[in-house]
Design a protein around this motif. Structure first.
Motif, PDB file in Angstrom:
ATOM      1  N   SER A 156      10.574  10.414  70.076  1.00 23.83           N
ATOM      2  CA  SER A 156      11.284  10.044  68.857  1.00 23.83           C
ATOM      3  C   SER A 156      11.553  11.270  67.998  1.00 23.83           C
ATOM      4  CB  SER A 156      10.463   9.024  68.070  1.00 23.83           C
ATOM      5  OG  SER A 156       9.233   9.595  67.717  1.00 23.83           O
ATOM      6  N   LEU A 157      12.631  11.152  67.248  1.00 20.22           N
ATOM      7  CA  LEU A 157      13.033  12.254  66.386  1.00 20.22           C
ATOM      8  C   LEU A 157      12.474  12.042  64.989  1.00 20.22           C
ATOM      9  CD1 LEU A 157      16.698  12.380  67.650  1.00 20.22           C
ATOM     10  CD2 LEU A 157      15.064  14.256  67.842  1.00 20.22           C
ATOM     11  N   VAL A 158      12.103  13.142  64.384  1.00 20.17           N
ATOM     12  CA  VAL A 158      11.517  13.103  63.053  1.00 20.17           C
ATOM     13  C   VAL A 158      12.485  13.780  62.092  1.00 20.17           C
ATOM     14  CG1 VAL A 158       9.629  14.009  61.653  1.00 20.17           C
ATOM     15  CG2 VAL A 158       9.162  13.110  63.932  1.00 20.17           C
ATOM     16  N   PHE A 159      12.644  13.211  60.936  1.00 22.72           N
ATOM     17  CA  PHE A 159      13.556  13.781  59.939  1.00 22.72           C
ATOM     18  C   PHE A 159      12.919  14.996  59.263  1.00 22.72           C
ATOM     19  CE2 PHE A 159      14.761  13.809  55.357  1.00 22.72           C
ATOM     20  CZ  PHE A 159      16.067  14.251  55.526  1.00 22.72           C
ATOM     21  N   ILE A 160      13.650  16.088  59.293  1.00 20.38           N
ATOM     22  CA  ILE A 160      13.179  17.290  58.596  1.00 20.38           C
ATOM     23  C   ILE A 160      14.163  17.571  57.465  1.00 20.38           C
ATOM     24  CG2 ILE A 160      12.549  19.731  58.801  1.00 20.38           C
ATOM     25  CD1 ILE A 160      10.919  18.025  60.686  1.00 20.38           C
TER      26      ILE A 160
END
Lengths: 260, 483
Positions: free
Chosen positions: A24-28
């Motif tokens: 999963s992608l994490v918001f930065i």
């Protein structure tokens, strides 16, 4: 036909192994960042982006090479990956089962990029990676904390473990990204742009003018040895190099979800 | 705008990050030797350089003409013992600190292979001060883990040169042990001597203070402040003492190739009990004579020679003397042969050099970890042995034999009439003339700031070692005799 059966079996095995390892992608959140190589207060604007929470595992990479035979160990072209490519695997489509959740290493920049493209993702840029990696467990600016720095430096000082530990077992930073330090080195898209303008012979002249320590007074924080070492490490690489402790994770633009 | 910003950054850090080198070719061209050298040296006889670990030195070169010399050196990052009970992750040229000694001749063509082991965490390179060219080879030898770089150079200038890693951050690569010596013999060779040794000083910066046990990480903070915890010869405390001491015989001439890896400190190199007959100042060509202490800069060297006139133990030190007795910069050369009372009399005893145990180094505000408490005599002896090696062995020797005329023996010493004599001496110090086994000693033994437990253990160790009468001293006994 036989090959297809084997591949189906492999895919089955992979799902049993939990190969659907969280990608999963994490918001930065982006922001103004003062990179290590900055002169004075020059800052770089990093746009908000998405970064995978974990480095890519052997299991994930196996699925990729199943679908993309040209990236198998026996078929990859030397210009894209040198001979130690996936050297820790036992064959084109096999590795010791305990490695399933370990980060994939011995991987070239070309291979890492191809993996990213295969799932509509990309490698993070150096600035993006560094921005995300500044964060400690509790602060987006963890790199200001001497203890955090010392921990990173201590990891850098130790020789490479023969088998990396599983992804997710080092630390989770304040954004929710795991293992940015303490597990492996990671490829970035522009791993050598800080140092190389293209034709390395052309850099020679520039190089001599900047001889050795000339850059020190210009770097923002000569005490940030951990950052020195990352930039130093990256600059030792060529795009087809494969190193025992070098893997990667993918990133994506903010628009990524809509595109899917 | 971003482009411009980045370009500015590029200018600022290009070289430092990079350790003064150009990028290795992406295509892995590192594995083919330089053609231009092959051309100019192809008519030369080829040989593979013999490399040695300190304190050994490769044999003198007997060739009368240049050769093509292939040097193969492997970079390893590995854990080693920095001091008794203290380990450290060294970064090494050739598997030990200091790096292997390279011996070539003026005019030789060197083909250098730098191999970075696949287990390395870091890229490395080598800057040889004997090389004329950008970065001293650093530029050409920048090598990722699991790779090998090859470059060539011609040895134009004779002398004793330091080599070191110059990969960013340079200071840390050097601080972790990446230095060694390369000797370029002059065409005419060096005068023949009886023995040659390789000694290299350097300092280490650890998170824990001197003697703090366990695996100690590098302390960037202390390195920046130049506050070394350890100053050592040949990579560790005690690398050249007792059974590992250098050896020689009366009448022989000894040559020491001495380097200083730094990274920060300048060495005041001195041999207690000798005068250097000759010093090749700074490792160069000019010879100074009759030198007591020679200054060796960080990243520099010196060649010293002396003829041995009398037997005994010579002590190699950095005469910035706290480094010798409190931080480890102490080595020994045991000289065997006939006594020569004429030479030996007078100045042999030198009170200035009397040691102070490392235990006085406690820094206020940093509480030392509580030492384990011994619950029986065996544990006391075991713990006492460690304390002895750290605080007492520099003078009294590991085998308790002392140094005649300077430091009294503890082995079978008639001075030790009971275990409490030892405890009392350690606890309170001792000044003035004493007689031990028939010899007169007139020195100062400083009072050591050890705990009662530590004094009890070291005293128990002493009375139970080297043929002494045995017995046990408890912390309670120590408290009774302490003044």
């Amino acid at each position: 036909m036989g090959t297809q059966v084997i591949e189906t079996l492999l895919l089955l095995t992979l799902s049993l192994l939990g190969s659907g390892q969280d990608s999963s992608l994490v918001f930065i959140p982006g922001g103004e960042m003062t990179p290590f190589y900055s002169v004075g207060s020059q800052q770089v604007r990093v746009e908000p982006f998405l970064l995978e929470a974990y480095p890519v595992t052997n299991a994930q990479f196996l699925r990729f090479v199943l679908r993309n035979p040209k990236w198998r160990r026996s078929q990859v072209q030397r210009v894209f990956a040198e001979k130690n490519y996936l050297a820790h695997w036992t064959g084109d489509l096999s590795f010791p089962p305990e490695l399933a959740d370990r980060p994939v290493v011995n991987i070239s920049w070309f291979a890492a990029r191809a993996f990213g493209q295969s799932i509509d993702r990309r490698l993070p840029t150096q600035d993006e990676w560094e921005l995300a990696a500044q964060a400690s467990e509790t602060s987006p600016q963890g790199s200001d904390d001497p203890d955090f720095r010392q921990r990173i430096l201590t990891w850098y000082s130790r020789p490479t473990a023969n088998v990396p530990i599983p992804v997710g077992s080092v630390f989770q930073n304040v954004y929710g990204v795991h293992d940015l330090h303490g597990l492996i080195w990671e490829w970035v898209e522009d791993y050598n742009t800080v140092l190389v303008t293209g034709d390395s012979r052309g850099d020679g002249e520039l190089n001599r003018q900047m001889y050795c320590a000339a850059g020190v007074s210009g770097t923002l924080d000569p005490g940030d040895y951990a950052a020195y070492m990352r930039y130093g490490f990256r600059s030792s690489l060529g795009p087809n190099y494969t190193v025992k402790n070098l893997g990667f994770r993918c990133a994506a633009d903010m628009a990524w979800k809509e595109e899917r | 705008m971003k482009r411009i910003t980045r370009w500015g950054g590029l200018l600022a850090c290009l070289c430092l990050l990079y350790g003064c080198q150009q990028p290795s070719s992406p295509s892995g061209a590192a594995s083919t030797p330089s053609q231009s050298t092959a051309q100019s040296s192809e008519s030369l006889p080829e040989e593979v350089a013999m490399l040695t670990h300190a304190p050994e030195v490769p044999p003198p070169i007997t060739r009368k003409s240049p050769a093509k010399v292939v040097v193969k050196m492997e970079v390893r990052e590995l854990q080693g013992e920095l001091a008794n009970g203290v380990s450290y992750t060294y970064w090494t040229f050739g598997g030990q600190v200091p790096g292997q000694f390279i011996r070539i001749r003026e005019g030789d063509h060197v083909e250098f292979h730098l191999q970075n082991h696949p287990d390395s965490k870091m890229p490395h390179n080598i800057d040889l001060h004997a090389v004329t060219g950008p970065g001293g080879g650093a530029e050409a030898s920048f090598t990722a883990p699991g790779h090998e770089s090859i470059f060539a150079f011609k040895a134009l200038n004779p002398g004793l040169y330091v080599y070191h890693c110059a990969t960013a951050p340079v200071g840390m690569h050097i601080a972790n042990g990446m230095y060694g010596l390369i000797l370029v013999e002059p065409e005419a060779g060096l005068p023949k001597v009886d023995r040659e040794y390789y000694v290299m000083q350097s300092e280490f910066y650890t998170k824990g203070k001197f003697g703090a046990p366990g695996l100690q990480p590098f302390s960037m903070e202390k390195a920046l402040e130049e506050h070394a915890d350890y100053v050592v010869f040949n990579g560790s405390v005690g690398s050249m003492v007792d059974e590992k001491a250098l050896t020689a015989k009366v009448g022989e001439t000894v040559r020491l190739y001495v380097g200083n890896g730094g990274p920060n400190l300048t060495s005041s190199f001195h041999v207690i009990g000798e005068i250097f007959d000759k010093v090749y100042t700074e490792g160069g060509t000019s010879v100074n004579q009759n030198v007591q202490t020679t200054l060796i800069p960080a990243g520099g060297s010196s060649i010293v020679e002396f003829k041995l006139e009398a037997p005994g133990t010579l002590v190699l030190v950095d005469h910035a003397i706290f480094r010798a007795f409190n931080k480890g910069a102490l080595g020994m050369m045991k000289v065997e042969g006939e006594e020569n009372p004429l030479v030996y009399s007078g100045k042999q005893k030198d009170i200035v050099y009397l040691p102070e145990g490392s235990a006085v180094q406690d820094i206020p505000g940093e509480p030392a970890p509580a030492p384990p408490t011994a619950s029986n005599k065996e544990e006391r002896v075991a713990s006492g042995q460690v304390i002895y090696k750290r605080n007492c062995a520099a003078c009294h020797q590991v085998d308790g034999s002392g140094i005649k005329g300077a430091f009294p023996p503890l082995a079978k010493a008639d001075f030790i009439t009971s275990p409490s004599v030892v405890a009392e001496t350690v606890a309170n110090g001792l000044t003035g003339e004493i007689r031990v086994n028939g010899e007169i000693y007139n020195g100062v033994m400083p009072k050591l700031s050890l705990s009662d437990e530590e004094i009890a253990n070291v005293s128990t160790y002493v009375v139970n070692s080297w043929g002494n009468k045995g017995g046990e001293v408890t912390p309670g006994d120590v408290a009774k005799v302490k003044k």
